[in-house]
Design a protein around this motif. Sequence first.
Motif, PDB file in Angstrom:
ATOM      1  N   GLN A 184       0.831  -1.206   0.000  1.00  0.00           N
ATOM      2  CA  GLN A 184       0.000   0.000   0.000  1.00  0.00           C
ATOM      3  C   GLN A 184       0.864   1.254   0.000  1.00  0.00           C
ATOM      4  O   GLN A 184       0.589   2.229  -0.713  1.00  0.00           O
ATOM      5  CB  GLN A 184      -0.924  -0.012   1.225  1.00  0.00           C
ATOM      6  N   ILE A 185       1.931   1.230   0.789  1.00  0.00           N
ATOM      7  CA  ILE A 185       2.861   2.364   0.840  1.00  0.00           C
ATOM      8  C   ILE A 185       3.520   2.570  -0.527  1.00  0.00           C
ATOM      9  O   ILE A 185       3.627   3.698  -1.024  1.00  0.00           O
ATOM     10  CB  ILE A 185       3.925   2.128   1.930  1.00  0.00           C
ATOM     11  N   ALA A 186       3.947   1.468  -1.147  1.00  0.00           N
ATOM     12  CA  ALA A 186       4.616   1.562  -2.450  1.00  0.00           C
ATOM     13  C   ALA A 186       3.683   2.133  -3.506  1.00  0.00           C
ATOM     14  O   ALA A 186       4.085   2.995  -4.304  1.00  0.00           O
ATOM     15  CB  ALA A 186       5.111   0.176  -2.866  1.00  0.00           C
ATOM     16  N   GLU A 187       2.444   1.694  -3.528  1.00  0.00           N
ATOM     17  CA  GLU A 187       1.485   2.196  -4.507  1.00  0.00           C
ATOM     18  C   GLU A 187       1.255   3.696  -4.311  1.00  0.00           C
ATOM     19  O   GLU A 187       1.217   4.459  -5.289  1.00  0.00           O
ATOM     20  CB  GLU A 187       0.166   1.440  -4.381  1.00  0.00           C
ATOM     21  N   SER A 188       1.129   4.131  -3.068  1.00  0.00           N
ATOM     22  CA  SER A 188       0.948   5.562  -2.796  1.00  0.00           C
ATOM     23  C   SER A 188       2.149   6.361  -3.273  1.00  0.00           C
ATOM     24  O   SER A 188       2.011   7.441  -3.853  1.00  0.00           O
ATOM     25  CB  SER A 188       0.727   5.795  -1.292  1.00  0.00           C
ATOM     26  N   ALA A 189       3.353   5.830  -3.032  1.00  0.00           N
ATOM     27  CA  ALA A 189       4.571   6.534  -3.442  1.00  0.00           C
ATOM     28  C   ALA A 189       4.647   6.678  -4.954  1.00  0.00           C
ATOM     29  O   ALA A 189       5.001   7.748  -5.476  1.00  0.00           O
ATOM     30  CB  ALA A 189       5.801   5.794  -2.919  1.00  0.00           C
ATOM     31  N   LEU A 190       4.311   5.612  -5.682  1.00  0.00           N
ATOM     32  CA  LEU A 190       4.368   5.689  -7.154  1.00  0.00           C
ATOM     33  C   LEU A 190       3.365   6.703  -7.681  1.00  0.00           C
ATOM     34  O   LEU A 190       3.652   7.462  -8.614  1.00  0.00           O
ATOM     35  CB  LEU A 190       4.101   4.312  -7.750  1.00  0.00           C
TER      36      LEU A 190
ATOM     37  N   THR B 153       0.816  10.493   3.088  1.00  0.00           N
ATOM     38  CA  THR B 153      -0.183   9.455   3.348  1.00  0.00           C
ATOM     39  C   THR B 153       0.387   8.496   4.385  1.00  0.00           C
ATOM     40  O   THR B 153       1.593   8.200   4.385  1.00  0.00           O
ATOM     41  CB  THR B 153      -0.543   8.680   2.076  1.00  0.00           C
ATOM     42  N   ARG B 154      -0.482   8.003   5.250  1.00  0.00           N
ATOM     43  CA  ARG B 154      -0.065   7.056   6.290  1.00  0.00           C
ATOM     44  C   ARG B 154      -0.963   5.825   6.247  1.00  0.00           C
ATOM     45  O   ARG B 154      -2.178   5.936   6.436  1.00  0.00           O
ATOM     46  CB  ARG B 154      -0.112   7.716   7.666  1.00  0.00           C
ATOM     47  N   ALA B 155      -0.359   4.677   5.999  1.00  0.00           N
ATOM     48  CA  ALA B 155      -1.105   3.416   5.940  1.00  0.00           C
ATOM     49  C   ALA B 155      -1.146   2.794   7.333  1.00  0.00           C
ATOM     50  O   ALA B 155      -0.131   2.747   8.039  1.00  0.00           O
ATOM     51  CB  ALA B 155      -0.435   2.461   4.961  1.00  0.00           C
ATOM     52  N   LEU B 156      -2.320   2.332   7.722  1.00  0.00           N
ATOM     53  CA  LEU B 156      -2.487   1.796   9.071  1.00  0.00           C
ATOM     54  C   LEU B 156      -1.831   0.424   9.224  1.00  0.00           C
ATOM     55  O   LEU B 156      -2.067  -0.474   8.407  1.00  0.00           O
ATOM     56  CB  LEU B 156      -3.971   1.689   9.421  1.00  0.00           C
ATOM     57  N   PRO B 157      -1.022   0.244  10.263  1.00  0.00           N
ATOM     58  CA  PRO B 157      -0.413  -1.067  10.530  1.00  0.00           C
ATOM     59  C   PRO B 157      -1.383  -1.958  11.317  1.00  0.00           C
ATOM     60  O   PRO B 157      -2.440  -1.506  11.763  1.00  0.00           O
ATOM     61  CB  PRO B 157       0.805  -0.703  11.378  1.00  0.00           C
ATOM     62  N   THR B 158      -0.986  -3.218  11.479  1.00  0.00           N
ATOM     63  CA  THR B 158      -1.809  -4.195  12.194  1.00  0.00           C
ATOM     64  C   THR B 158      -0.943  -4.939  13.198  1.00  0.00           C
ATOM     65  O   THR B 158       0.159  -5.388  12.860  1.00  0.00           O
ATOM     66  CB  THR B 158      -2.409  -5.218  11.204  1.00  0.00           C
ATOM     67  N   LEU B 159      -1.437  -5.097  14.420  1.00  0.00           N
ATOM     68  CA  LEU B 159      -0.710  -5.886  15.416  1.00  0.00           C
ATOM     69  C   LEU B 159      -0.967  -7.373  15.165  1.00  0.00           C
ATOM     70  O   LEU B 159      -2.113  -7.800  15.020  1.00  0.00           O
ATOM     71  CB  LEU B 159      -1.169  -5.518  16.829  1.00  0.00           C
ATOM     72  N   ILE B 160       0.111  -8.161  15.123  1.00  0.00           N
ATOM     73  CA  ILE B 160       0.010  -9.613  14.951  1.00  0.00           C
ATOM     74  C   ILE B 160       0.497 -10.283  16.241  1.00  0.00           C
ATOM     75  O   ILE B 160       1.701 -10.433  16.464  1.00  0.00           O
ATOM     76  CB  ILE B 160       0.861 -10.087  13.754  1.00  0.00           C
TER      77      ILE B 160
END
Length: 340
Positions: free
Chosen positions: A303-309, A323-330
Amino acid sequence: MSSTEERRQVTLRDVAEATGVSISTVSRVLDARSSSSRSATALRVRQIAEELGYRRNMSASGLRRGSTGTIGVLVPRLSDTVMAMMFEALERAARAHGHFAVVATSGDDPADERTAAETLLDRNVDGLILASARLDDQLPASLRERHVPHALVVRTDGTSPSALGDDEAGGYLAVRHLIDLGHTDIAVVTGPDFASTARDRLAGARRALTEAGLHLPADRIIGRGYSIENGAEAGEALFGRPSSERPTAVFAANDNLALGIIAAAQRAGISIGSDLALVGYNDIPLAQLLPVPLTSVRVPFDQIAESALRMLLDPDTKPRHITRALPTLIPRASSGPPRR
């Protein structure tokens, strides 16, 4: 055929003469960035071009069109799993946009970063994506002044267009998880001061503790680099104290730090998951394969890469567009409740 003839590069004219169509038609058909026509003429052009061994001269065509179809990517080092994962995501995104990504490393040294950036620009890349930005970095400012298309990923200088994970939210998720397990004595092993990731993940950790009415003493914050060795040093500093003065939980601001902490814990006879709860960040592939699988914060690199391109290729992208993509706790076995 002579060796000289064998080595001669096949040109658009050669393909045009062999197929009986114009050079401009051949050029359009063989432009990899154009939509592929399925007409009989197009199929014949491609077949003849392949038989003749035609290879498109991207540099020459780029000079004619003002574009080479290549993106330059700068990372601190590819030996860092996170940076390798980020580059692979950028490479996939670049291909989806009809571009090819090339990478250079800077070693997190500003002088080497500038040299690598200029080397890529000398090769007529269409723009730069930097995963190496520092809060005190002058390179993004220089690129803005020169109107060089660029975007920052993973880290930001706060001004240039940036595609990031939400590091503040990620730090909050990690420490909130430990608090919910019952931990009140939590240490944070963070990254270098010049990285926005370190600053923001620590801010998120502080917010979670403050929200729970807990304090983060100065001796519970250890600032290091982002390497496994840095994590081991931090672990030795924490575990070298009497057992009554050790934290019951540690949030490591990346998985490399967590791996070093695991090594130090093993040497100190401390069991991860029971004696000490541990949470890492980035969720590298190794995290789930450890003898005690590591709880980690997963970052959506694609998602970060797509936003950057999109930022890089959009001429209307303005500075301070972030833009800030939300992370997920695993959650995994490395984070258990404190021993009673």
